[in-house]
Design a protein around this motif. Sequence first.
Motif, PDB file in Angstrom:
ATOM      1  N   LEU A  57       0.826  -1.204   0.000  1.00 26.46           N
ATOM      2  CA  LEU A  57       0.000   0.000   0.000  1.00 26.46           C
ATOM      3  C   LEU A  57       0.867   1.264   0.000  1.00 26.46           C
ATOM      4  O   LEU A  57       0.638   2.182  -0.794  1.00 26.46           O
ATOM      5  CB  LEU A  57      -0.920  -0.008   1.223  1.00 26.46           C
ATOM      6  CG  LEU A  57      -2.081   0.973   1.264  1.00 26.46           C
ATOM      7  CD1 LEU A  57      -3.066   0.702   0.139  1.00 26.46           C
ATOM      8  CD2 LEU A  57      -2.799   0.885   2.610  1.00 26.46           C
ATOM      9  N   VAL A  58       1.874   1.303   0.876  1.00 26.77           N
ATOM     10  CA  VAL A  58       2.662   2.531   1.007  1.00 26.77           C
ATOM     11  C   VAL A  58       3.606   2.749  -0.173  1.00 26.77           C
ATOM     12  O   VAL A  58       4.062   3.874  -0.397  1.00 26.77           O
ATOM     13  CB  VAL A  58       3.451   2.575   2.336  1.00 26.77           C
ATOM     14  CG1 VAL A  58       2.522   2.525   3.521  1.00 26.77           C
ATOM     15  CG2 VAL A  58       4.495   1.478   2.427  1.00 26.77           C
ATOM     16  N   THR A  59       3.904   1.681  -0.950  1.00 28.69           N
ATOM     17  CA  THR A  59       4.692   1.890  -2.165  1.00 28.69           C
ATOM     18  C   THR A  59       3.806   2.138  -3.384  1.00 28.69           C
ATOM     19  O   THR A  59       4.267   2.691  -4.386  1.00 28.69           O
ATOM     20  CB  THR A  59       5.604   0.679  -2.456  1.00 28.69           C
ATOM     21  OG1 THR A  59       4.817  -0.509  -2.511  1.00 28.69           O
ATOM     22  CG2 THR A  59       6.673   0.532  -1.409  1.00 28.69           C
TER      23      THR A  59
ATOM     24  N   ILE B  47      16.118   4.376  -0.647  1.00 27.56           N
ATOM     25  CA  ILE B  47      16.982   5.505  -0.262  1.00 27.56           C
ATOM     26  C   ILE B  47      17.128   6.544  -1.378  1.00 27.56           C
ATOM     27  O   ILE B  47      16.905   7.748  -1.141  1.00 27.56           O
ATOM     28  CB  ILE B  47      18.351   4.986   0.219  1.00 27.56           C
ATOM     29  CG1 ILE B  47      18.164   4.224   1.541  1.00 27.56           C
ATOM     30  CG2 ILE B  47      19.341   6.136   0.405  1.00 27.56           C
ATOM     31  CD1 ILE B  47      19.382   3.463   2.006  1.00 27.56           C
ATOM     32  N   PRO B  48      17.471   6.173  -2.645  1.00 27.27           N
ATOM     33  CA  PRO B  48      17.542   7.202  -3.695  1.00 27.27           C
ATOM     34  C   PRO B  48      16.201   7.895  -3.940  1.00 27.27           C
ATOM     35  O   PRO B  48      16.160   9.088  -4.272  1.00 27.27           O
ATOM     36  CB  PRO B  48      17.977   6.411  -4.937  1.00 27.27           C
ATOM     37  CG  PRO B  48      18.568   5.155  -4.416  1.00 27.27           C
ATOM     38  CD  PRO B  48      17.834   4.843  -3.158  1.00 27.27           C
ATOM     39  N   THR B  49      15.116   7.153  -3.765  1.00 29.31           N
ATOM     40  CA  THR B  49      13.785   7.724  -3.969  1.00 29.31           C
ATOM     41  C   THR B  49      13.487   8.796  -2.924  1.00 29.31           C
ATOM     42  O   THR B  49      12.920   9.853  -3.244  1.00 29.31           O
ATOM     43  CB  THR B  49      12.711   6.622  -3.908  1.00 29.31           C
ATOM     44  OG1 THR B  49      13.038   5.616  -4.854  1.00 29.31           O
ATOM     45  CG2 THR B  49      11.336   7.183  -4.222  1.00 29.31           C
ATOM     46  N   LEU B  50      13.871   8.529  -1.676  1.00 25.68           N
ATOM     47  CA  LEU B  50      13.691   9.533  -0.623  1.00 25.68           C
ATOM     48  C   LEU B  50      14.498  10.788  -0.932  1.00 25.68           C
ATOM     49  O   LEU B  50      14.017  11.918  -0.739  1.00 25.68           O
ATOM     50  CB  LEU B  50      14.099   8.955   0.734  1.00 25.68           C
ATOM     51  CG  LEU B  50      13.193   7.865   1.317  1.00 25.68           C
ATOM     52  CD1 LEU B  50      13.803   7.288   2.590  1.00 25.68           C
ATOM     53  CD2 LEU B  50      11.800   8.423   1.621  1.00 25.68           C
ATOM     54  N   VAL B  51      15.711  10.607  -1.447  1.00 25.36           N
ATOM     55  CA  VAL B  51      16.554  11.757  -1.815  1.00 25.36           C
ATOM     56  C   VAL B  51      15.881  12.554  -2.935  1.00 25.36           C
ATOM     57  O   VAL B  51      15.785  13.793  -2.866  1.00 25.36           O
ATOM     58  CB  VAL B  51      17.959  11.281  -2.256  1.00 25.36           C
ATOM     59  CG1 VAL B  51      18.767  12.445  -2.820  1.00 25.36           C
ATOM     60  CG2 VAL B  51      18.698  10.649  -1.082  1.00 25.36           C
ATOM     61  N   GLY B  52      15.407  11.836  -3.972  1.00 23.20           N
ATOM     62  CA  GLY B  52      14.761  12.519  -5.100  1.00 23.20           C
ATOM     63  C   GLY B  52      13.504  13.265  -4.696  1.00 23.20           C
ATOM     64  O   GLY B  52      13.278  14.405  -5.131  1.00 23.20           O
ATOM     65  N   THR B  53      12.682  12.642  -3.864  1.00 21.74           N
ATOM     66  CA  THR B  53      11.445  13.293  -3.420  1.00 21.74           C
ATOM     67  C   THR B  53      11.756  14.508  -2.556  1.00 21.74           C
ATOM     68  O   THR B  53      11.090  15.547  -2.665  1.00 21.74           O
ATOM     69  CB  THR B  53      10.568  12.300  -2.636  1.00 21.74           C
ATOM     70  OG1 THR B  53      10.430  11.092  -3.378  1.00 21.74           O
ATOM     71  CG2 THR B  53       9.186  12.885  -2.402  1.00 21.74           C
TER      72      THR B  53
ATOM     73  N   VAL C 241       6.756  10.792   3.047  1.00 20.39           N
ATOM     74  CA  VAL C 241       6.333  10.225   4.332  1.00 20.39           C
ATOM     75  C   VAL C 241       6.092   8.716   4.213  1.00 20.39           C
ATOM     76  O   VAL C 241       6.538   7.923   5.048  1.00 20.39           O
ATOM     77  CB  VAL C 241       5.056  10.938   4.839  1.00 20.39           C
ATOM     78  CG1 VAL C 241       4.502  10.234   6.073  1.00 20.39           C
ATOM     79  CG2 VAL C 241       5.351  12.399   5.147  1.00 20.39           C
ATOM     80  N   LEU C 242       5.401   8.311   3.164  1.00 14.46           N
ATOM     81  CA  LEU C 242       5.038   6.898   3.009  1.00 14.46           C
ATOM     82  C   LEU C 242       6.258   6.006   2.820  1.00 14.46           C
ATOM     83  O   LEU C 242       6.373   4.944   3.435  1.00 14.46           O
ATOM     84  CB  LEU C 242       4.082   6.736   1.823  1.00 14.46           C
ATOM     85  CG  LEU C 242       2.669   7.291   2.035  1.00 14.46           C
ATOM     86  CD1 LEU C 242       1.932   7.393   0.713  1.00 14.46           C
ATOM     87  CD2 LEU C 242       1.894   6.413   3.009  1.00 14.46           C
ATOM     88  N   LEU C 243       7.185   6.427   1.972  1.00 13.31           N
ATOM     89  CA  LEU C 243       8.346   5.582   1.721  1.00 13.31           C
ATOM     90  C   LEU C 243       9.292   5.547   2.919  1.00 13.31           C
ATOM     91  O   LEU C 243       9.989   4.553   3.128  1.00 13.31           O
ATOM     92  CB  LEU C 243       9.072   6.051   0.459  1.00 13.31           C
ATOM     93  CG  LEU C 243       8.281   5.854  -0.842  1.00 13.31           C
ATOM     94  CD1 LEU C 243       9.119   6.262  -2.050  1.00 13.31           C
ATOM     95  CD2 LEU C 243       7.824   4.409  -1.008  1.00 13.31           C
TER      96      LEU C 243
END
Length: 496
Positions: free
Chosen positions: A276-278, A340-346, A431-433
């Motif tokens: 759900l969160v992804t 981790i890269p996704t959190l950086v990009g967001t 927040v979700l990731l």
Amino acid sequence: MMNLRAQLDSKDGDEALELVGTHRTVHFSEEFNNKVRRKLDWTIPPLCAAVYFTQFLDKTSLNYASIMGFPITGQDYNLVALAFYVGFFLWEFPTVYISQRLRLAKYLGVNVCLWGIVLMCHAIPSTFAPFFVLRFLLGMLESCVAPILILIISMFYKKNEQTQRISWFYVMNGLTAIFGGFVAYGISFDPNQHFAPYKILVLMLGGLAIAVGLAVLIWMPDSPVHAHMLTREERVAAIERVRDDQGGTENKKLKKAQVIEALLDIRTWLIVISTLVTSIPNGGLSNFGSIIVRNFGYTSKQTLILGTPGGLIGAFATLSLGWYADKKNERMMPIVISIIPTLVGTAMLVGLNDSGQKGALLFATWIIGFYGCSLAIIYAYNASNTSGHTKKVTVNAMTLSAFSLGNVVGTETFLPKDAPDYLPGKISILVLLASQLFICFLLRWINLRLNKQKRALIAELKGRNGWTDEDVQRERERHAFLDLTDKQNPYFVYTA
């Protein structure tokens, strides 16, 4: 223990018992097993990839259509995007239980052909209601894909081979972003003002889906027992290859006890939450990714091309982390690495909002694509950590239901009132990731703890019965194809 013995004494085992017994009576050389695996690899992964390539192109065709003359805009566009996932969600459980009673590959092939026809019908209407219905039907027909592909991979491949094979078809998500972007870019130059470019796109993609569906009907095997591209000896070898994994093959009977166990298993719900969160970010980005990039200040034609590097990054992440997951026999840690890269990009998208730094913002949208492979690894987690055919089917249905629900919510996190920045939607991804990291570590801990308990149980059985190591191996072989769940089977080993 009496309940388990009743299970062992029953004749309600896997379909594999048609070809092999409860004990291994024939041994194959490593060379022969590798030959069988190569033969499978030339048929199953390419067909799975073709199906997934087609599905993801068809599902995201709306994203391309949104900047190619699609007549529905604003909140109506949100609802049309949402309709796909509503149909997907409502039909998920019926379709997986229907597929359990039928020949898997044949059911899949028919669905692929039908959704190709439905997609081609997108070229006909010009108002909201027909588009809503067509997207709803498309979602229903595509809802069977991932559960069936996961089951097929889990029947033919060992646990330490499954993530790579799943990544080989899931990588199509990234490759479709490249292929679809260039095709849409080329079509956008069509000078015909009376035939909108998006209509050419849906007709092409629909025709491709029909061709893929026919290929699946002709060549995709339903199970090792029905793998007609293998000789009888090779089919026996294909079954014996996966015996020690204790995952089983196929059983046509719907078992209520296994449904209940799936619903009561805490790991099932953690996987549901994880999916759900992804999927909420996926729902937003797959339908609004092109609009977000265009709002950085690029033209529609530039936007179609500029989305392709993100697909390449997603493809790289899927293949590399799929390899890592099998090499290290891990499932949760590769998901952590992908996030981790996704959190950086967001964080860049949020922090650089209104900065005017188009290049940095575009780069941020590219590296966000890393997280996409997490769903592939969740699929592999289900394949490696669930046994009992009805339980597998139920857990896969719940996972894909969470996927569709997450995408429904995701389309509503990018609202017209928040345009052009869509800041609340971007913050929700962050927040979700971040919360997904905690879920991954918790699931990993639970599986390691369960394995410790299983080892203690086997040691207890060994001591109580005076078994040797050879006796334990015989018991392990006996349990393999009896359609026991991972909890019922003391020899099942979880992959963390």
